[in-house]
Design a protein around this motif. Structure first.
Motif, PDB file in Angstrom:
ATOM      1  N   PHE A  89       0.873  -1.248  -0.092  1.00  0.00           N
ATOM      2  CA  PHE A  89       0.052  -0.029   0.019  1.00  0.00           C
ATOM      3  C   PHE A  89       0.929   1.115  -0.102  1.00  0.00           C
ATOM      4  O   PHE A  89       1.679   1.352   0.520  1.00  0.00           O
ATOM      5  N   PHE A  91      -0.227   5.544   0.466  1.00  0.00           N
ATOM      6  CA  PHE A  91      -1.438   6.265   0.901  1.00  0.00           C
ATOM      7  C   PHE A  91      -0.907   7.586   0.444  1.00  0.00           C
ATOM      8  O   PHE A  91       0.030   8.000   0.420  1.00  0.00           O
ATOM      9  N   PHE A  93      -1.232  10.121   2.662  1.00  0.00           N
ATOM     10  CA  PHE A  93      -0.381  10.542   3.851  1.00  0.00           C
ATOM     11  C   PHE A  93       0.735   9.160   3.923  1.00  0.00           C
ATOM     12  O   PHE A  93       0.209   8.037   4.027  1.00  0.00           O
ATOM     13  N   TYR A  95       1.812   7.373   6.295  1.00  0.00           N
ATOM     14  CA  TYR A  95       1.558   6.639   7.257  1.00  0.00           C
ATOM     15  C   TYR A  95       2.698   5.665   7.763  1.00  0.00           C
ATOM     16  O   TYR A  95       2.587   4.651   7.930  1.00  0.00           O
ATOM     17  N   LEU A  97       5.546   4.781  10.425  1.00  0.00           N
ATOM     18  CA  LEU A  97       5.705   4.810  11.892  1.00  0.00           C
ATOM     19  C   LEU A  97       6.482   5.492  12.575  1.00  0.00           C
ATOM     20  O   LEU A  97       7.619   5.446  12.417  1.00  0.00           O
ATOM     21  N   PRO A  98       5.814   6.693  13.409  1.00  0.00           N
ATOM     22  CA  PRO A  98       6.981   7.822  13.819  1.00  0.00           C
ATOM     23  C   PRO A  98       7.965   7.323  14.837  1.00  0.00           C
ATOM     24  O   PRO A  98       8.854   7.781  15.059  1.00  0.00           O
ATOM     25  N   GLU A  99       7.747   6.255  15.546  1.00  0.00           N
ATOM     26  CA  GLU A  99       8.410   5.601  16.423  1.00  0.00           C
ATOM     27  C   GLU A  99       9.805   4.831  16.075  1.00  0.00           C
ATOM     28  O   GLU A  99      10.685   4.328  16.662  1.00  0.00           O
ATOM     29  N   PHE A 100       9.570   4.669  14.683  1.00  0.00           N
ATOM     30  CA  PHE A 100      10.706   3.977  13.782  1.00  0.00           C
ATOM     31  C   PHE A 100      11.495   4.618  12.801  1.00  0.00           C
ATOM     32  O   PHE A 100      11.074   5.650  12.521  1.00  0.00           O
ATOM     33  N   GLU A 104      14.044   0.844   9.527  1.00  0.00           N
ATOM     34  CA  GLU A 104      13.018  -0.011  10.306  1.00  0.00           C
ATOM     35  C   GLU A 104      11.658  -0.075   9.806  1.00  0.00           C
ATOM     36  O   GLU A 104      10.812  -1.012   9.688  1.00  0.00           O
ATOM     37  N   MET A 108       9.494  -3.053   8.101  1.00  0.00           N
ATOM     38  CA  MET A 108       8.339  -3.721   9.002  1.00  0.00           C
ATOM     39  C   MET A 108       7.388  -4.809   8.440  1.00  0.00           C
ATOM     40  O   MET A 108       7.043  -5.775   8.982  1.00  0.00           O
ATOM     41  N   PRO A 109       7.048  -4.498   6.966  1.00  0.00           N
ATOM     42  CA  PRO A 109       5.979  -5.585   6.634  1.00  0.00           C
ATOM     43  C   PRO A 109       6.777  -7.130   6.395  1.00  0.00           C
ATOM     44  O   PRO A 109       6.213  -8.160   6.673  1.00  0.00           O
ATOM     45  N   LYS A 111       9.182  -7.901   8.654  1.00  0.00           N
ATOM     46  CA  LYS A 111       8.935  -8.569  10.263  1.00  0.00           C
ATOM     47  C   LYS A 111       7.647  -9.000  10.617  1.00  0.00           C
ATOM     48  O   LYS A 111       7.602  -9.982  11.423  1.00  0.00           O
ATOM     49  N   ILE A 112       6.446  -8.661   9.932  1.00  0.00           N
ATOM     50  CA  ILE A 112       5.360  -9.014  10.226  1.00  0.00           C
ATOM     51  C   ILE A 112       5.330 -10.506   9.817  1.00  0.00           C
ATOM     52  O   ILE A 112       4.426 -11.270  10.502  1.00  0.00           O
ATOM     53  N   LEU A 115       9.857 -13.665  11.623  1.00  0.00           N
ATOM     54  CA  LEU A 115      10.328 -13.436  12.806  1.00  0.00           C
ATOM     55  C   LEU A 115      11.882 -12.519  12.800  1.00  0.00           C
ATOM     56  O   LEU A 115      12.032 -11.670  13.019  1.00  0.00           O
ATOM     57  N   ARG A 157       8.923   0.733   1.530  1.00  0.00           N
ATOM     58  CA  ARG A 157       8.228  -0.240   2.316  1.00  0.00           C
ATOM     59  C   ARG A 157       7.073  -1.005   1.557  1.00  0.00           C
ATOM     60  O   ARG A 157       7.007  -2.308   2.069  1.00  0.00           O
TER      61      ARG A 157
ATOM     62  N   LYS B   2       7.751 -11.918  19.120  1.00  0.00           N
ATOM     63  CA  LYS B   2       8.952 -10.861  19.146  1.00  0.00           C
ATOM     64  C   LYS B   2       8.759  -9.455  18.758  1.00  0.00           C
ATOM     65  O   LYS B   2       9.136  -8.645  19.225  1.00  0.00           O
ATOM     66  N   LEU B   3       7.874  -9.545  17.485  1.00  0.00           N
ATOM     67  CA  LEU B   3       7.465  -8.237  16.898  1.00  0.00           C
ATOM     68  C   LEU B   3       6.613  -7.472  17.867  1.00  0.00           C
ATOM     69  O   LEU B   3       6.735  -6.148  18.118  1.00  0.00           O
ATOM     70  N   ARG B  10       8.932  -0.003  21.668  1.00  0.00           N
ATOM     71  CA  ARG B  10       9.307   1.297  21.035  1.00  0.00           C
ATOM     72  C   ARG B  10       8.197   2.339  21.219  1.00  0.00           C
ATOM     73  O   ARG B  10       8.589   3.527  21.470  1.00  0.00           O
ATOM     74  N   SER B  14       9.105   5.793  23.123  1.00  0.00           N
ATOM     75  CA  SER B  14       8.816   7.078  22.402  1.00  0.00           C
ATOM     76  C   SER B  14       7.928   7.839  23.005  1.00  0.00           C
ATOM     77  O   SER B  14       8.368   9.235  22.921  1.00  0.00           O
ATOM     78  N   ARG B 287      -3.511   5.092  14.864  1.00  0.00           N
ATOM     79  CA  ARG B 287      -2.981   5.418  13.492  1.00  0.00           C
ATOM     80  C   ARG B 287      -2.055   4.210  12.936  1.00  0.00           C
ATOM     81  O   ARG B 287      -1.894   3.381  12.052  1.00  0.00           O
ATOM     82  N   GLN B 288      -1.186   3.948  14.105  1.00  0.00           N
ATOM     83  CA  GLN B 288       0.130   3.168  13.939  1.00  0.00           C
ATOM     84  C   GLN B 288      -0.523   1.785  13.659  1.00  0.00           C
ATOM     85  O   GLN B 288      -0.118   0.762  12.942  1.00  0.00           O
ATOM     86  N   ILE B 291      -2.271   1.120  10.593  1.00  0.00           N
ATOM     87  CA  ILE B 291      -1.074   0.982   9.336  1.00  0.00           C
ATOM     88  C   ILE B 291      -0.462  -0.513   9.404  1.00  0.00           C
ATOM     89  O   ILE B 291      -0.282  -1.026   8.575  1.00  0.00           O
ATOM     90  N   MET B 295      -0.842  -3.412   6.699  1.00  0.00           N
ATOM     91  CA  MET B 295       0.422  -4.317   6.056  1.00  0.00           C
ATOM     92  C   MET B 295       0.412  -5.767   6.726  1.00  0.00           C
ATOM     93  O   MET B 295       1.212  -6.622   6.166  1.00  0.00           O
ATOM     94  N   GLY B 296      -0.795  -5.890   7.168  1.00  0.00           N
ATOM     95  CA  GLY B 296      -0.717  -7.568   7.534  1.00  0.00           C
ATOM     96  C   GLY B 296      -0.633  -8.044   8.994  1.00  0.00           C
ATOM     97  O   GLY B 296      -0.494  -9.124   9.198  1.00  0.00           O
ATOM     98  N   LEU B 297      -0.513  -6.877   9.925  1.00  0.00           N
ATOM     99  CA  LEU B 297      -0.358  -7.348  11.372  1.00  0.00           C
ATOM    100  C   LEU B 297      -1.480  -7.887  11.743  1.00  0.00           C
ATOM    101  O   LEU B 297      -2.684  -7.577  11.531  1.00  0.00           O
TER     102      LEU B 297
END
Lengths: 228, 388
Positions: A89, A91, A93, A95, A97-100, A104, A108-109, A111-112, A115, A157, B2-3, B10, B14, B287-288, B291, B295-297
């Motif tokens: 995807f 978008f 915006f 989108y 993740l502001p923490e990463f 990272e 992320m996709p 890691k989802i 592992l 991403r 782990k994820l 995080r 944060s 929001r996080q 998203i 992404m498939g979580l």
């Protein structure tokens, strides 16, 4: 080429008391490796169509087949897996993740999905960063990047899991015209390089004109379907 | 998993101010738990110790008219062989005889306590409470209380004349002076060896009671019951301190209940705090989450994120809270001291209790995180995408 996405008689009704039908039996399919756009005024139903194609939303009736599998009857977990492995995807915006950090976020996709990050995927992430030209801001947190860098990170991403199809909803809607042109060119290059199917949703006819196929949605119906 | 853990960490790291606030909340809750719990347990131990620490906790007496227990040596052996709910820490026989001391025109009534030495020391600690002289070694020797000595102007090594129940007069030598820190006992007890009092009271080889102390004082009643059924002697009564100190027990129970109440409310307050802060985090992070789901979580993983947040906040909060708790204990025992420099209340540090408090806080934090976790699991990505 085989079809990557196929919609049959897809209807979408919002509301339970007052019912509003926003999609009236859409029949549509996209070929693998193609570069398409869906164009329409706001409120025409194009975003609803994209959410349904992306399995984020379910149709009220109709069949959806993605990569040869029916998704309208799948469980939530199976849908999550389809989104993770088959679809990317982008978008309006970013989108992120502001923490990463940018790096990272790109991983992320992956890691989802699994592992541990393999050496290949790290190499791939680096390569994608080279391609979208954000290697310099690799370790920046998402908010510490420019709008163009953020959107390019989002594109990298979307590509990390090597998806069959990228759904991009107004990917350049939030960018100035220079950056916008660059991002669009990048998507075309990626389509050529990796053979990923692109479906770009936009209200901007100039952008749509640049794609190989333009599907125009008006009031929840396909109004026009032009291939070049 | 782990994820979920790495996303949880995080998220926690944060928003530092929020994290600090919630950890502080848990920590204060845990420290209050640890401090109040230790204080109340210390208070109870102190109280129990002062009240029954130096007296018989389980006592065998005779209910015959002459109050004599004849075969006491055998009973001692029998009691020693019984398998008890809580083991005995002291066991000794005593022969008590009420006598009078005539001094000038006054007659004072005292109790001549013939104790079995050295066994009786584990109950009364007489050896440590002699302030002058030594334990009676030979027959005809007694210890007098500090207050009695002052009142009658007695001297160590002097004589004391007593009138026995059968109105005969005996003279005993004062071997020393004791101070039990209780004025009434210091005034009304004479302590001698068991044979001296047997002679004075014409008891023969009988005693008047067999006294015991137990390891877990609150199980004294169970021991008493076990001993009574094992001895199976209708002429013997087995009593315990709990039956004789109902008021003290009620007080101790009241204290325990109020302490539990305080702790329960602290836990509830802490849990509510965690639940509400985490609920806000779900809104902040919707929001996080949206998203990530796009992404498939999976829903289950998205709820784990918040469970892990609750768990890790609970662990950190508990550790910090225990440290705060010890600090409070240290401050209390340093500053809240009596004139003798000893803390006004001896604090009892029970590591089991502290670990329990920590685990309860961690458990409560995790349970409190269930509500936000559920919300996170139910969050639909399309809502986030549609509403920006």
């Amino acid at each position: 080429m085989a079809n990557i996405i196929e919609l049959k008689e897809v209807r979408k009704v919002y509301g339970t008391v007052i019912k509003t039908e926003v999609l009236h039996g859409i029949n549509l399919s996209f070929e693998e490796g193609s570069f398409n756009s869906i164009i329409g005024q706001s409120g025409s139903g194009k975003s609803t169509l994209m959410n349904i194609m992306g399995t984020l939303d379910l149709p009220t009736s109709g069949e959806i087949t993605i990569n040869g599998k029916r998704t309208d009857t799948m469980s939530k977990n199976d849908l999550a897996a389809v989104r993770n492995e088959t679809i990317g995807f982008i978008f309006q915006f970013h989108y992120l993740l502001p923490e990463f950090t940018a790096f990272e976020n790109i991983l992320m996709p992956y890691k989802i999905k699994s592992l541990r990050s393999s050496r290949e995927v790290i190499e791939r992430a680096k390569e994608l960063m080279e391609v979208v030209e954000i290697s310099k801001v690799k370790d920046n947190l998402a908010p510490n990047m420019s709008g163009g860098q953020q959107q390019r990170t989002a594109i990298a991403r979307a590509l990390i899991n090597n998806p069959k199809v990228i759904l991009a909803d107004e990917p350049t809607g939030n960018l100035d015209s220079d950056t916008s042109a660059k991002v669009f060119r990048l998507m075309r290059d990626l389509n050529a390089k990796y053979g990923t199917t692109f479906i770009v949703i936009t209200h901007d006819r100039r952008i749509a004109e640049e794609t190989d196929r333009v599907v125009e949605i008006r009031d929840g119906n396909i109004f026009n379907d032009v291939r070049r | 998993m782990k994820l979920a853990l790495s996303i949880a960490f995080r998220f926690i790291s944060s928003s530092k101010a929020q994290t600090l606030l919630i950890i502080l909340g848990i920590a204060i809750g845990v420290s209050v738990q640890v401090f109040i719990g230790s204080l109340i347990q210390g208070l109870q131990k102190d109280l129990v110790n002062t009240t029954i620490g130096n007296s018989s906790q389980v006592t065998i007496t005779s209910n015959t008219s002459d109050r004599k227990i004849d075969n006491w040596q055998k009973i001692l052996e029998e009691v020693e062989s019984i398998q008890l709910p809580t083991p005995l820490t002291a066991l000794s026989a005593s022969a008590d005889v009420p006598v009078f001391i005539s001094s000038g025109d006054r007659t004072i009534s005292v109790l001549l306590r013939g104790l079995q030495f050295p066994q009786a020391n584990s109950i009364y600690g007489i050896d440590a409470k002699i302030i002058e002289g030594e334990l009676p070694k030979t027959a005809g020797e007694v210890l007098v209380g500090k207050d009695l000595k002052d009142e009658l102007g007695l001297q160590k090594g002097g004589q004391i004349t007593i009138i026995t129940p059968d109105r005969s007069i005996e003279t005993l030598r004062i071997a020393g002076v004791f101070d039990l820190k209780v004025a009434s006992l210091n005034k009304s007890w004479l302590i001698s060896s068991i044979s001296t009092s047997q002679g004075v009271g014409k008891l023969g080889d009988s005693v008047t009671s067999i006294e015991m102390q137990v390891e877990e004082v609150f199980k004294a009643d169970e021991d008493a019951t076990a001993i009574a059924s094992a001895l199976a002697d209708a002429k013997l009564d087995v009593t315990n301190w709990k039956a004789q100190n109902a008021d003290l027990l009620t007080g101790l129970n009241g204290q325990s209940i109020s302490s539990i109440m305080i702790q329960v409310f602290v836990i509830i307050a802490v849990s509510l705090g965690i639940a509400s802060v985490l609920a806000i985090t779900v809104v902040q992070k919707s929001r996080q989450i949206g998203i990530l789901k796009a992404m498939g979580l999976k829903d289950s993983v998205s709820s784990q994120v918040f469970l892990f947040q609750g768990l890790s906040l609970g662990i950190i909060g508990a550790v910090v809270g225990i440290a705060f708790g010890f600090l409070l204990i240290l401050m209390f025992s340093t500053f809240a001291v009596g004139p003798d420099g000893e803390p006004v209340v001896g604090i009892y540090v029970n590591y089991g209790f502290i670990m329990l408090s920590a685990f309860i806080a961690i458990g409560a934090s995790t349970i409190a995180a269930l509500i936000p976790a559920r919300r996170s699991s139910k969050l639909s990505p399309v809502e986030v995408i549609r509403n920006g």
